[in-house]
Design an enzyme around this catalytic site. Structure first.
Site, mmCIF file in Angstrom:
data_model
loop_
_atom_site.group_PDB
_atom_site.id
_atom_site.type_symbol
_atom_site.label_atom_id
_atom_site.label_comp_id
_atom_site.label_asym_id
_atom_site.label_seq_id
_atom_site.Cartn_x
_atom_site.Cartn_y
_atom_site.Cartn_z
ATOM 1 N N GLU A 286 59.413 22.507 68.209
ATOM 2 C CA GLU A 286 58.123 21.826 68.859
ATOM 3 C C GLU A 286 57.112 23.318 68.598
ATOM 4 O O GLU A 286 57.650 24.270 69.317
ATOM 5 C CB GLU A 286 58.413 21.637 70.451
ATOM 6 C CG GLU A 286 59.250 20.383 70.275
ATOM 7 C CD GLU A 286 58.502 19.090 70.208
ATOM 8 O OE1 GLU A 286 57.197 19.081 69.934
ATOM 9 O OE2 GLU A 286 59.189 18.131 70.122
ATOM 10 N N HIS B 94 56.220 11.732 63.134
ATOM 11 C CA HIS B 94 55.380 10.698 63.291
ATOM 12 C C HIS B 94 54.728 10.270 61.760
ATOM 13 O O HIS B 94 55.210 10.760 60.809
ATOM 14 C CB HIS B 94 54.486 11.091 64.546
ATOM 15 C CG HIS B 94 55.160 11.588 65.719
ATOM 16 N ND1 HIS B 94 55.834 10.731 66.487
ATOM 17 C CD2 HIS B 94 55.266 12.864 65.910
ATOM 18 C CE1 HIS B 94 56.604 11.369 67.272
ATOM 19 N NE2 HIS B 94 56.041 12.848 67.303
ATOM 20 N N GLU C 287 49.067 15.076 66.320
ATOM 21 C CA GLU C 287 50.306 15.785 65.834
ATOM 22 C C GLU C 287 50.813 15.371 64.421
ATOM 23 O O GLU C 287 51.366 16.276 63.939
ATOM 24 C CB GLU C 287 51.336 15.393 66.985
ATOM 25 C CG GLU C 287 52.763 16.247 66.586
ATOM 26 C CD GLU C 287 53.733 15.626 67.681
ATOM 27 O OE1 GLU C 287 55.236 15.846 67.532
ATOM 28 O OE2 GLU C 287 53.614 14.545 68.531
#
Length: 302
Positions: free
Chosen positions: A266, A92, A129
């Site tokens: 993750e 991101h 995040e």
């Protein structure tokens, strides 16, 4: 009382030799005592732990996470990654939410079309995040560079948004990366805890062909999961991967379009309070960077 001058010559010689020998022994003993008392500053004494860095990693003799030292398997020596190229892909972008139209653009990932990028998730307290992944990537870059690797980031906070998922894959491909890793944190429900590593599935469609990277990517993922778990102390996911910490997916453009070994990690679930406490802790993120570095080094050393 008689003096030494009245002794026979051979007895005078023997007396002189005894005096010299005693002086030599005294000097040697004094020197040994000085050396023994000073060596306590050269390293940990028996039974004492090696000194640690701020992240809690041993840095003295025998420390398995000290930069430039070897770990218990012999990996991690300085310059052990010399000549290797590693691509880190911080998931991101902190500014994606300011560019909704641009990141909503559809791109071809081979077996489907998906958004260019997304905003990612955040903790309940608002720690994004995208901020987590960028900080972790920078920490891992520093450690990997100390091992001699050339490290390429897909973005370093220097882009207004993105890049799109297809460009993220292309950056690794053009760099001819020996290993590529996309960094993320999950946004699942509370109670879902732990990390997992996402592996590429076999995809042969349109511009995607993962046939050549499925095998080596799995090896990368297994080494990464093992090292990450050991160094961070984190458990593998209790909600994905059936206790293996590994998950295979065919719907991620960053994997589908890669031509170099690549996986996603993750690192935890930002929506779980216990995982979030780790993800927001700079000391834990440094441990995570060490775990990532050791996992990549382990993969590239075999």
């Amino acid at each position: 009382m008689s003096n030494g001058s009245s002794l026979p010559p051979h007895r005078r010689l023997r007396g002189t030799l005894l005096v010299v020998l005693a002086a030599v022994l005294a000097a040697g003993l004094g020197g040994w005592l000085i050396w023994h008392s000073s060596r306590g500053d050269c390293g940990p004494r028996a039974g004492q732990p090696a000194p640690s860095d701020p992240a809690g990693h041993a840095t003295g003799p025998g420390g398995s996470h000290a930069p430039g030292s070897k770990d218990s398997t012999g990996h991690g020596a300085r310059d052990s990654l010399k000549g290797k190229v590693v691509v880190l892909d911080p998931g991101h972008n902190p500014h994606n939410n300011e560019h909704g139209r641009q990141i909503a653009r559809q791109v071809d990932i081979g077996n489907a079309r998906k958004e260019c990028d997304t905003t990612g998730t955040a903790t309940n307290d608002g720690y994004a995040e995208a901020s987590f992944t960028l900080d972790l990537a920078r920490r891992a870059r520093t450690l990997l560079q100390k091992e001699g690797a050339k490290v390429v980031l897909t973005q370093d906070g220097d882009r207004p948004y993105g890049p799109c998922v297809d460009e993220r894959a292309e950056i690794g491909n053009k760099a001819h990366a020996d290993a590529a890793l996309s960094l993320h944190a999950d946004g699942s429900g509370a109670g879902n805890r732990g990390f997992h590593v996402i592996l590429p599935a076999r995809v042969t469609a349109g511009p995607a062909d993962t046939a050549a990277i499925v095998g080596p990517s799995r090896q990368l993922g297994e080494r990464l999961a093992g090292r990450f778990r050991t160094v961070t102390g984190s458990a593998v996911s209790n909600y994905i991967g059936d206790g293996t910490g590994l998950d295979k997916r065919s719907d991620l453009g960053g994997l589908n379009l890669s031509t170099v070994p690549k996986v996603f990690i993750e690192c935890g679930n930002m929506r779980d309070a216990k995982d979030a406490a780790q993800l927001t802790d700079a000391r834990w993120r440094q441990k995570a960077a060490h775990g990532i570095t050791e996992g990549i080094t382990d993969f590239l050393s075999h």
